[in-house]
Design a protein around this motif. Structure first.
Motif, PDB file in Angstrom:
ATOM      1  N   MET A 471     -80.975 -53.654  84.166  1.00 40.28           N
ATOM      2  CA  MET A 471     -81.855 -53.343  85.295  1.00 40.28           C
ATOM      3  C   MET A 471     -83.232 -52.878  84.820  1.00 40.28           C
ATOM      4  SD  MET A 471     -81.144 -50.363  88.111  1.00 40.28           S
ATOM      5  CE  MET A 471     -81.265 -49.035  86.904  1.00 40.28           C
ATOM      6  N   TYR A 472     -83.262 -52.172  83.690  1.00 37.25           N
ATOM      7  CA  TYR A 472     -84.507 -51.564  83.236  1.00 37.25           C
ATOM      8  C   TYR A 472     -85.458 -52.560  82.581  1.00 37.25           C
ATOM      9  CZ  TYR A 472     -81.198 -47.782  83.807  1.00 37.25           C
ATOM     10  OH  TYR A 472     -80.242 -46.946  84.305  1.00 37.25           O
ATOM     11  N   GLY A 473     -84.992 -53.772  82.394  1.00 31.34           N
ATOM     12  CA  GLY A 473     -85.857 -54.777  81.785  1.00 31.34           C
ATOM     13  C   GLY A 473     -86.475 -55.738  82.778  1.00 31.34           C
ATOM     14  N   MET A 474     -86.238 -55.517  84.072  1.00 27.40           N
ATOM     15  CA  MET A 474     -86.796 -56.415  85.096  1.00 27.40           C
ATOM     16  C   MET A 474     -88.279 -56.081  85.312  1.00 27.40           C
ATOM     17  SD  MET A 474     -84.187 -58.300  86.046  1.00 27.40           S
ATOM     18  CE  MET A 474     -83.629 -58.294  84.337  1.00 27.40           C
ATOM     19  N   ARG A 475     -89.119 -56.629  84.464  1.00 27.29           N
ATOM     20  CA  ARG A 475     -90.522 -56.203  84.429  1.00 27.29           C
ATOM     21  C   ARG A 475     -91.306 -56.591  85.674  1.00 27.29           C
ATOM     22  NH1 ARG A 475     -90.210 -59.947  80.058  1.00 27.29           N
ATOM     23  NH2 ARG A 475     -90.885 -62.047  80.641  1.00 27.29           N
ATOM     24  N   ASN A 476     -90.851 -57.590  86.424  1.00 21.55           N
ATOM     25  CA  ASN A 476     -91.559 -57.993  87.645  1.00 21.55           C
ATOM     26  C   ASN A 476     -90.932 -57.402  88.905  1.00 21.55           C
ATOM     27  OD1 ASN A 476     -93.568 -59.526  86.413  1.00 21.55           O
ATOM     28  ND2 ASN A 476     -92.257 -61.333  86.287  1.00 21.55           N
ATOM     29  N   LEU A 477     -89.992 -56.479  88.713  1.00 19.97           N
ATOM     30  CA  LEU A 477     -89.320 -55.866  89.859  1.00 19.97           C
ATOM     31  C   LEU A 477     -90.303 -55.016  90.658  1.00 19.97           C
ATOM     32  CD1 LEU A 477     -86.384 -55.766  90.982  1.00 19.97           C
ATOM     33  CD2 LEU A 477     -86.158 -53.556  89.838  1.00 19.97           C
ATOM     34  N   GLU A 478     -90.312 -55.210  91.971  1.00 22.49           N
ATOM     35  CA  GLU A 478     -91.225 -54.473  92.841  1.00 22.49           C
ATOM     36  C   GLU A 478     -90.512 -53.415  93.675  1.00 22.49           C
ATOM     37  OE1 GLU A 478     -93.298 -57.295  95.206  1.00 22.49           O
ATOM     38  OE2 GLU A 478     -94.326 -58.234  93.498  1.00 22.49           O
ATOM     39  N   SER A 498     -85.473 -44.828  81.614  1.00 27.58           N
ATOM     40  CA  SER A 498     -86.016 -46.144  81.316  1.00 27.58           C
ATOM     41  C   SER A 498     -86.808 -46.736  82.469  1.00 27.58           C
ATOM     42  CB  SER A 498     -84.871 -47.107  80.943  1.00 27.58           C
ATOM     43  OG  SER A 498     -84.193 -46.639  79.812  1.00 27.58           O
ATOM     44  N   LEU A 499     -86.892 -46.059  83.589  1.00 26.62           N
ATOM     45  CA  LEU A 499     -87.633 -46.603  84.729  1.00 26.62           C
ATOM     46  C   LEU A 499     -89.110 -46.787  84.409  1.00 26.62           C
ATOM     47  CD1 LEU A 499     -86.141 -44.655  87.773  1.00 26.62           C
ATOM     48  CD2 LEU A 499     -85.660 -46.984  87.059  1.00 26.62           C
ATOM     49  N   ARG A 500     -89.589 -46.091  83.413  1.00 20.45           N
ATOM     50  CA  ARG A 500     -91.012 -46.189  83.074  1.00 20.45           C
ATOM     51  C   ARG A 500     -91.383 -47.600  82.621  1.00 20.45           C
ATOM     52  NH1 ARG A 500     -90.809 -41.909  78.308  1.00 20.45           N
ATOM     53  NH2 ARG A 500     -89.383 -40.991  79.825  1.00 20.45           N
ATOM     54  N   GLU A 501     -90.383 -48.414  82.256  1.00 19.08           N
ATOM     55  CA  GLU A 501     -90.661 -49.783  81.821  1.00 19.08           C
ATOM     56  C   GLU A 501     -90.902 -50.720  82.996  1.00 19.08           C
ATOM     57  OE1 GLU A 501     -91.077 -50.420  78.692  1.00 19.08           O
ATOM     58  OE2 GLU A 501     -90.542 -48.362  78.136  1.00 19.08           O
ATOM     59  N   LEU A 502     -90.611 -50.276  84.201  1.00 15.90           N
ATOM     60  CA  LEU A 502     -90.785 -51.138  85.374  1.00 15.90           C
ATOM     61  C   LEU A 502     -92.232 -51.043  85.842  1.00 15.90           C
ATOM     62  CD1 LEU A 502     -87.467 -50.235  87.244  1.00 15.90           C
ATOM     63  CD2 LEU A 502     -87.846 -51.962  85.471  1.00 15.90           C
ATOM     64  N   LYS A 503     -93.078 -51.809  85.199  1.00 12.43           N
ATOM     65  CA  LYS A 503     -94.515 -51.693  85.396  1.00 12.43           C
ATOM     66  C   LYS A 503     -94.988 -52.178  86.765  1.00 12.43           C
ATOM     67  CE  LYS A 503     -95.079 -50.162  81.199  1.00 12.43           C
ATOM     68  NZ  LYS A 503     -95.413 -48.736  80.958  1.00 12.43           N
ATOM     69  N   CYS A 504     -94.208 -53.030  87.410  1.00 15.80           N
ATOM     70  CA  CYS A 504     -94.625 -53.569  88.709  1.00 15.80           C
ATOM     71  C   CYS A 504     -93.946 -52.872  89.879  1.00 15.80           C
ATOM     72  CB  CYS A 504     -94.338 -55.071  88.760  1.00 15.80           C
ATOM     73  SG  CYS A 504     -95.285 -56.041  87.578  1.00 15.80           S
ATOM     74  N   LEU A 505     -93.179 -51.823  89.593  1.00 10.68           N
ATOM     75  CA  LEU A 505     -92.399 -51.167  90.637  1.00 10.68           C
ATOM     76  C   LEU A 505     -93.314 -50.481  91.654  1.00 10.68           C
ATOM     77  CD1 LEU A 505     -89.432 -50.639  91.401  1.00 10.68           C
ATOM     78  CD2 LEU A 505     -89.629 -48.425  90.261  1.00 10.68           C
ATOM     79  N   LYS A 506     -93.153 -50.843  92.916  1.00  9.07           N
ATOM     80  CA  LYS A 506     -93.947 -50.254  93.989  1.00  9.07           C
ATOM     81  C   LYS A 506     -93.106 -49.408  94.944  1.00  9.07           C
ATOM     82  CE  LYS A 506     -97.631 -53.744  94.147  1.00  9.07           C
ATOM     83  NZ  LYS A 506     -97.268 -54.373  92.867  1.00  9.07           N
ATOM     84  N   THR A 507     -91.825 -49.751  95.066  1.00 11.82           N
ATOM     85  CA  THR A 507     -90.943 -49.032  95.989  1.00 11.82           C
ATOM     86  C   THR A 507     -89.705 -48.564  95.237  1.00 11.82           C
ATOM     87  OG1 THR A 507     -91.679 -50.373  97.866  1.00 11.82           O
ATOM     88  CG2 THR A 507     -89.608 -49.182  98.118  1.00 11.82           C
ATOM     89  N   LEU A 508     -89.406 -47.276  95.342  1.00 11.52           N
ATOM     90  CA  LEU A 508     -88.218 -46.712  94.702  1.00 11.52           C
ATOM     91  C   LEU A 508     -87.461 -45.866  95.714  1.00 11.52           C
ATOM     92  CD1 LEU A 508     -86.411 -46.054  92.283  1.00 11.52           C
ATOM     93  CD2 LEU A 508     -87.979 -44.192  91.696  1.00 11.52           C
ATOM     94  N   SER A 509     -86.185 -46.185  95.892  1.00 11.09           N
ATOM     95  CA  SER A 509     -85.324 -45.421  96.792  1.00 11.09           C
ATOM     96  C   SER A 509     -84.118 -44.919  96.004  1.00 11.09           C
ATOM     97  CB  SER A 509     -84.853 -46.297  97.958  1.00 11.09           C
ATOM     98  OG  SER A 509     -83.894 -45.613  98.741  1.00 11.09           O
ATOM     99  N   VAL A 510     -83.888 -43.614  96.063  1.00  4.64           N
ATOM    100  CA  VAL A 510     -82.750 -42.998  95.372  1.00  4.64           C
ATOM    101  C   VAL A 510     -81.963 -42.181  96.383  1.00  4.64           C
ATOM    102  CG1 VAL A 510     -81.992 -41.507  93.500  1.00  4.64           C
ATOM    103  CG2 VAL A 510     -84.056 -42.895  93.222  1.00  4.64           C
ATOM    104  N   LYS A 511     -80.747 -42.633  96.681  1.00  3.19           N
ATOM    105  CA  LYS A 511     -79.849 -41.887  97.564  1.00  3.19           C
ATOM    106  C   LYS A 511     -78.762 -41.277  96.690  1.00  3.19           C
ATOM    107  CE  LYS A 511     -80.672 -44.787 101.622  1.00  3.19           C
ATOM    108  NZ  LYS A 511     -80.082 -45.628 102.685  1.00  3.19           N
ATOM    109  N   SER A 512     -78.904 -39.975  96.423  1.00  2.00           N
ATOM    110  CA  SER A 512     -78.014 -39.359  95.458  1.00  2.00           C
ATOM    111  C   SER A 512     -77.904 -37.860  95.717  1.00  2.00           C
ATOM    112  CB  SER A 512     -78.533 -39.651  94.045  1.00  2.00           C
ATOM    113  OG  SER A 512     -77.641 -39.163  93.079  1.00  2.00           O
ATOM    114  N   ASN A 513     -77.808 -37.101  94.628  1.00  5.16           N
ATOM    115  CA  ASN A 513     -77.654 -35.645  94.723  1.00  5.16           C
ATOM    116  C   ASN A 513     -78.624 -34.949  93.770  1.00  5.16           C
ATOM    117  OD1 ASN A 513     -76.393 -36.637  92.470  1.00  5.16           O
ATOM    118  ND2 ASN A 513     -74.693 -35.199  92.512  1.00  5.16           N
ATOM    119  N   LEU A 514     -79.874 -35.365  93.815  1.00  5.72           N
ATOM    120  CA  LEU A 514     -80.880 -34.825  92.902  1.00  5.72           C
ATOM    121  C   LEU A 514     -81.198 -33.372  93.229  1.00  5.72           C
ATOM    122  CD1 LEU A 514     -83.384 -37.819  92.813  1.00  5.72           C
ATOM    123  CD2 LEU A 514     -81.582 -37.306  91.177  1.00  5.72           C
ATOM    124  N   THR A 515     -81.434 -32.618  92.177  1.00  3.50           N
ATOM    125  CA  THR A 515     -81.927 -31.250  92.348  1.00  3.50           C
ATOM    126  C   THR A 515     -83.394 -31.153  91.951  1.00  3.50           C
ATOM    127  OG1 THR A 515     -81.164 -30.671  90.128  1.00  3.50           O
ATOM    128  CG2 THR A 515     -79.655 -30.252  91.956  1.00  3.50           C
TER     129      THR A 515
END
Length: 764
Positions: A471-478, A498-515
């Motif tokens: 997943m972390y290598g999908m460089r054109n992922l938006e 490794s999310l820092r490698e997603l250079k084209c990422l514009k939208t990020l959704s995380v449904k979890s239990n983050l603190t």
């Protein structure tokens, strides 16, 4: 002395044949002591007279009758004959029966016989299964299906043997096995649906059998014990038979105290079966020796190496199926046993222990069940206006999916062990991939293709270890959507770094239990425009990292247990939409700071505990959509309606009793909802909002609807249900866009409208 009647010769012959021993009294050298002198003289005179008369020799006379002879024979048989000579046949019979029971006990004992019968049954089915031939042919470099199209029947029949022979040269134990017996039939390599289902059932049976049999070693222990018992018994038989075989004699001297009944004490006996028993005993010893040597060899075979472990290393080397597992305990022992007959059985049986082979079979059955035409019928347009195929709880991914060249979105739910092949490159329009609780691997070519084409990825998981590494290598992922449980301290979670490698990422959704907001999310802030954080109620703290996300357009912090509006939000000057749904906000005095967010058009503060709206709300002049539903608001400040750009206002599910007349200022208002409140009347100014298309007034305490409703010519949806209306104004007929389907009201109340108005609303 009374004369005795002599028996007939035939009777004597029959008696001799029936008796096991024949005895004769020994001659007495001197007359008995109690014989008188007169008797002796008379006897001598009688003998001289008899000898004077010339006659034929008839042997010595004993004056014993047949019954006396029988008695003597029986007494001497019991007293004088050795027990070994008497019971030799019975000993042979008993030993033979013991050997038979010992050798066959495990075939009759329920705990072992059921395993053996089950194993033999499955072994035969696996050996004859067309899938076995197909699997071995494929790994030998021969594709049966392709050969059926490319080669003539004559050519196929000539070449069919060579892969088998070539593959068998690697192992000495299999070199002489005629693989052609099972490969010669080209028709067996092409599986139809029925054969595929049978092979699938065999895989399940073998899996369950292995799970059950590997738990114990009853077969091995029984075989070892019976072999050891046979060796001990063999040594015992050889020992005592060798020492007692000389006890079987033809002539036996017998001395029994029966002189008072027969007149004799000593007898000379002949054992009639002695010669036969002697020969049979030597033959028996030879046979037992052969049997014992066989048992000794079996013991050597049992203990020379461990038979509770079985390695398929030679099969893995020959077939190339590297995931065939080694087995142990009774399963291993039975495979060692079958190898003594023919190792080819184990080789063909091993195919059904391989997960790779099972997955290939499942793939074949999948392709039978899910044709391209059937899949094409399931295509639908999703919310992103992409042509989507959704597959749910399948045993795998059909290869026919990659024939749908028009496919734009692929959604897979609860499907394990998926491998995306290189043929995915045929889906030129594929841009969206959804994986819900799926384990997926990518072929190298497929990875390259998705790196260039994939725009949207959705992953739902139960554990963060299920997140795919590719997943972390999908460089054109938006767009990336992650749903699942992460570790409590996400800032230390290596998975997200490794999310820092997603250079084209514009939208990020995380449904979890983050603190915390992970640093890896901050690292993509230079191009991230939309951030959606949906917690499960876990409190989200330390939000200062948000300040670095200056390019954010949309921000959602849902169910993060927030009690105040985070100050870090106020520095995000590019924000256009904020959603703080399902938190614990009570006071929103900080709302005044939103005035710095000049581009803010949508504010969602619904599903909280807000009791009032501060007057500072008027400074949010850019707001177009405002959500205050599901709070505890009782009073609406008139300043709220100074946000004159509002097009959407939701105040439902509160405790509002009064709507200020300033609502008429909202000339751009198109959606207004105050359902589930405590309203008793409506201001006439409400109906000056002439752009209203949706008006929800249900579940209040309204009793009169103003005739000025006619001003709302664009109204398409009106909810009046759950109020105290007795009649509806006929001016509703002026709302030409309002139809019966858009009028939510009790049917009896609808009937109070004039018939022409009703007809107008029901007309299409």
């Amino acid at each position: 002395m009374k004369a005795l009647t002599s028996p007939s010769p035939a009777l004597i012959h029959r008696k001799v044949m029936q008796d096991k021993i024949i005895c004769l009294p020994q001659r007495i050298s001197s007359p008995p002591e109690n014989t008188s002198e007169v008797d002796v003289k008379s006897l001598l005179l009688l003998q001289s007279n008899i000898s004077a008369v010339p006659r034929e020799m008839t042997g010595l006379k004993t004056d014993l009758d047949l019954q006396q002879y029988s008695f003597i024979n029986q007494m001497c048989y019991e007293k004088a004959l050795h027990w070994y000579a008497k019971y030799f046949p019975y000993l042979v019979l008993i030993h033979t029966l013991v050997f038979m029971v010992c050798s066959n006990f495990w075939f009759k004992f329920p705990g072992s016989s059921s395993k053996i019968e089950r194993f033999i049954s499955m072994l035969g089915k696996c050996f004859d299964s067309p899938w076995t031939t197909r699997a071995l042919s494929e790994v030998s470099g021969e594709n049966p299906e392709e050969n059926d199209h490319k080669k003539s029947p004559t050519t196929r029949s000539n070449i069919a043997v060579s892969p088998g022979e070539g593959s068998l040269e690697k192992t000495q134990s299999l070199r002489s096995i005629p693989e052609k017996v099972v490969v010669e039939k080209p028709s067996a390599s092409v599986l139809d649906k029925k054969e595929g289902e049978q092979a699938k059932a065999l895989f399940e049976k073998v899996k369950k059998f292995r799970l059950h049999v590997e738990e114990g070693d009853i077969l091995y222990l029984m075989y070892v014990r019976q072999t050891v018992f046979k060796v001990i018994k063999f040594l015992l038989i050889i020992a005592y038979n060798s020492s007692l075989v000389n006890k079987v004699r033809n002539r036996v001297r017998c001395e029994v105290e029966i002189q008072d009944m027969t007149g004799y004490k000593d007898f000379e006996c002949n054992h009639t079966m002695a010669h036969l028993f002697s020969k049979l005993s030597y033959c028996y010893l030879c046979l037992v020796a052969v049997y014992g040597l066989t048992s000794l060899y079996t013991s050597y075979w049992l203990f020379y190496r461990s038979l509770k472990e079985y390695s398929f290393e030679y099969v893995r080397q020959e077939t190339g199926i590297n995931d065939i597992p080694d087995v142990k305990n009774d399963f291993a022992f039975m495979l060692h046993m079958i190898d003594q007959y023919d190792p080819l059985y184990s080789k063909r049986f091993a195919v059904f222990l391989s997960e790779v082979s099972e997955n290939k079979l499942k793939q074949l059955n999948l392709n039978h069940d899910w044709t391209a035409e059937k899949l094409r019928q399931r295509l639908q347009t999703n919310t992103n206006n992409r042509l989507e195929l959704q597959l749910f709880m399948l045993p795998g991914l059909p290869d026919t999916v990659f024939e749908l060249t028009e496919l734009q979105s692929l959604k897979l739910e609860i499907i394990n062990n998926i491998t995306i092949p290189a043929s995915v490159s045929q889906l030129k329009d594929l841009q969206e991939l959804s994986l819900y609780q799926c384990s997926l691997k990518l072929h190298t070519s497929a990875t390259s293709f998705l790196k260039e084409n994939l725009k949207v990825l959705r992953v739902k998981f139960d554990d963060n270890r299920e997140l795919p590494n590719w997943m972390y290598g999908m460089r054109n992922l938006e767009e990336l959507y992650l749903t699942g449980s992460l570790s409590p301290d996400a800032s230390k979670n290596i998975v997200l770094e490794s999310l820092r490698e997603l250079k084209c990422l514009k939208t990020l959704s995380v449904k979890s239990n983050l603190t915390k907001i992970p640093q890896s999310i901050v690292d993509v802030s230079s191009h991230l425009q939309r951030l959606y954080l949906h917690n499960d109620g876990t409190k989200l703290v330390m939000l200062n990292n948000l300040k670095k996300m200056s390019y954010l357009i949309e921000l959602e912090l849902v169910r993060c247990d927030l009690e105040r509006i985070p100050h870090a939000i106020f520095s995000l000057t590019n924000l256009q939409e904020i959603d703080l749904k399902e938190n614990h906000l009570r006071s929103i005095e900080e709302i005044i700071s939103f005035q710095h967010l000049r581009k803010l058009t949508c504010l969602k503060l619904w599903y909280n505990c807000i009791t009032y709206i501060p007057e500072h709300i008027k400074k949010l002049g850019s707001l177009e959509r405002l959500y205050f539903s599901h709070n505890k608001i009782e009073i609406l400040p008139s300043h709220l309606f100074l946000c004159n750009k509002l097009r959407y206002l939701d105040l439902s599910n509160n405790d509002i009793q009064f709507i200020p007349p300033e609502i008429g200022v909202l000339q751009s208002l198109q959606y207004f909802s105050v359902t589930c409140n405590k309203l008793e009347n409506l201001p006439d100014e409400l109906f000056f909002c002439k752009k209203l298309k949706t008006l929800k007034l249900g579940k209040n305490s309204l009793s009169i609807l103003s005739p000025k409703i006619s001003y709302l010519a664009l109204l398409t949806y009106l909810d009046l249900k759950g109020n105290h209306f007795e009649v509806l104004p006929q001016e509703l007929g002026c709302c030409r866009a309002l139809k019966h389907s858009g009028l939510v009201v009790e049917e009896t109340l609808f009937e109070t409208l004039p018939s022409d108005v009703r007809d107008q609303m029901t007309a299409e």
